[in-house]
Motif scaffolding. Structure first.
Motif, PDB file in Angstrom:
ATOM      1  N   SER A   3       4.005   9.797  -7.640  1.00  0.00           N
ATOM      2  CA  SER A   3       4.966  10.073  -8.706  1.00  0.00           C
ATOM      3  C   SER A   3       4.255  10.225 -10.051  1.00  0.00           C
ATOM      4  CB  SER A   3       6.009   8.954  -8.800  1.00  0.00           C
ATOM      5  OG  SER A   3       6.802   8.912  -7.644  1.00  0.00           O
ATOM      6  N   LEU A   4       3.277   9.344 -10.299  1.00  0.00           N
ATOM      7  CA  LEU A   4       2.505   9.427 -11.542  1.00  0.00           C
ATOM      8  C   LEU A   4       1.731  10.744 -11.606  1.00  0.00           C
ATOM      9  CD1 LEU A   4       1.393   8.252 -14.168  1.00  0.00           C
ATOM     10  CD2 LEU A   4      -0.366   7.085 -12.802  1.00  0.00           C
ATOM     11  N   ASP A   5       1.104  11.136 -10.524  1.00  0.00           N
ATOM     12  CA  ASP A   5       0.364  12.404 -10.484  1.00  0.00           C
ATOM     13  C   ASP A   5       1.295  13.587 -10.757  1.00  0.00           C
ATOM     14  OD1 ASP A   5      -1.987  11.072  -9.933  1.00  0.00           O
ATOM     15  OD2 ASP A   5      -1.940  11.495  -7.763  1.00  0.00           O
TER      16      ASP A   5
ATOM     17  N   THR B  34       3.229   5.778  -3.102  1.00  0.00           N
ATOM     18  CA  THR B  34       4.406   6.489  -3.612  1.00  0.00           C
ATOM     19  C   THR B  34       4.377   6.543  -5.140  1.00  0.00           C
ATOM     20  OG1 THR B  34       5.712   5.778  -1.712  1.00  0.00           O
ATOM     21  CG2 THR B  34       6.930   6.487  -3.660  1.00  0.00           C
ATOM     22  N   LYS B  35       4.075   5.391  -5.757  1.00  0.00           N
ATOM     23  CA  LYS B  35       4.039   5.336  -7.226  1.00  0.00           C
ATOM     24  C   LYS B  35       2.911   6.205  -7.778  1.00  0.00           C
ATOM     25  CE  LYS B  35       7.500   2.600  -7.606  1.00  0.00           C
ATOM     26  NZ  LYS B  35       8.770   3.100  -8.080  1.00  0.00           N
ATOM     27  N   ASN B  36       1.757   6.202  -7.132  1.00  0.00           N
ATOM     28  CA  ASN B  36       0.644   7.048  -7.579  1.00  0.00           C
ATOM     29  C   ASN B  36       0.980   8.528  -7.450  1.00  0.00           C
ATOM     30  OD1 ASN B  36      -1.084   5.003  -8.395  1.00  0.00           O
ATOM     31  ND2 ASN B  36      -1.931   4.725  -6.338  1.00  0.00           N
TER      32      ASN B  36
ATOM     33  N   SER C 243       0.830  -1.210   0.000  1.00  0.00           N
ATOM     34  CA  SER C 243       0.000   0.000   0.000  1.00  0.00           C
ATOM     35  C   SER C 243       0.859   1.253   0.000  1.00  0.00           C
ATOM     36  CB  SER C 243      -0.921   0.003   1.222  1.00  0.00           C
ATOM     37  OG  SER C 243      -1.846  -1.037   1.144  1.00  0.00           O
ATOM     38  N   GLU C 244       1.936   1.239   0.798  1.00  0.00           N
ATOM     39  CA  GLU C 244       2.850   2.386   0.831  1.00  0.00           C
ATOM     40  C   GLU C 244       3.534   2.564  -0.521  1.00  0.00           C
ATOM     41  OE1 GLU C 244       5.516   1.682   4.081  1.00  0.00           O
ATOM     42  OE2 GLU C 244       3.995   2.118   5.593  1.00  0.00           O
ATOM     43  N   LEU C 245       3.971   1.443  -1.121  1.00  0.00           N
ATOM     44  CA  LEU C 245       4.619   1.503  -2.438  1.00  0.00           C
ATOM     45  C   LEU C 245       3.642   2.031  -3.491  1.00  0.00           C
ATOM     46  CD1 LEU C 245       7.134   0.949  -4.125  1.00  0.00           C
ATOM     47  CD2 LEU C 245       6.323  -1.407  -4.420  1.00  0.00           C
ATOM     48  N   ALA C 246       2.394   1.561  -3.440  1.00  0.00           N
ATOM     49  CA  ALA C 246       1.370   2.022  -4.394  1.00  0.00           C
ATOM     50  C   ALA C 246       1.127   3.519  -4.224  1.00  0.00           C
ATOM     51  CB  ALA C 246       0.077   1.236  -4.200  1.00  0.00           C
TER      52      ALA C 246
END
Length: 164
Positions: free
Chosen positions: A23-25, A19-21, A14-17
């Motif tokens: 970065s994508l935003d 962070t990735k979201n 969940s934390e990784l998701a």
């Protein structure tokens, strides 16, 4: 696998998701900002191109007026002849000559079609049906050379001036 391990893995995922979201935003915001900046730059380019065309037309009109004015001396006439071997009265022909030279200063060579398209872009009010005869005239004057049929590059005084 014990439930505690699964819960720990879920928390890490969940934390990784997140962070990735994030970065994508951030990347999406940068793309949107870049697209807005590009659109603004293109609008500015169009405005400046129109302004440059208008000013070039004004210069030609003023040169024509000076040519027709009584008392225009030879020194003034010489300063108006921008092209080497110039002296032609400022006209659409002189504007076409400048446009051809400007294009060939940017590029090593160009075809008749590319030159005609360039003239249509930078001098929209000029009839381009006489482009080929004007190119032939410039070749005869030595200002252009024709390395192959339908292809032109700077020659003579224009090529020398370009190398400086």
């Amino acid at each position: 696998m014990p439930a505690l391990d699964l819960h720990s893995m879920l928390l890490q995922a969940s934390e990784l998701a997140a962070t990735k979201n994030a970065s994508l935003d951030a990347a999406c915001r940068r793309v949107a900002d870049a697209e807005r900046a590009l659109a603004a730059a293109r609008t500015e380019q169009e405005v400046l191109a129109g302004s440059a065309r208008s000013v070039n037309e004004l210069v030609v009109a003023l040169q024509q007026q000076i040519q027709r004015s009584p008392g225009t001396n030879s020194q003034t006439q010489a300063s108006l002849a921008e092209e080497p071997g110039g002296g032609d009265p400022p006209s659409a022909r002189a504007a076409v000559r400048r446009a051809v030279r400007e294009l060939l200063l940017e590029r090593k060579e160009a075809t008749t079609k590319e030159i005609t398209q360039h003239i249509q872009r930078v001098l929209p009010n000029v009839n381009t049906k006489n482009t080929s005869p004007e190119l032939t005239r410039l070749v005869q004057q030595g200002l252009l050379v024709r390395p192959r049929a339908g292809v032109y590059r700077l020659g003579g005084e224009w090529a020398v001036a370009e190398r400086r």
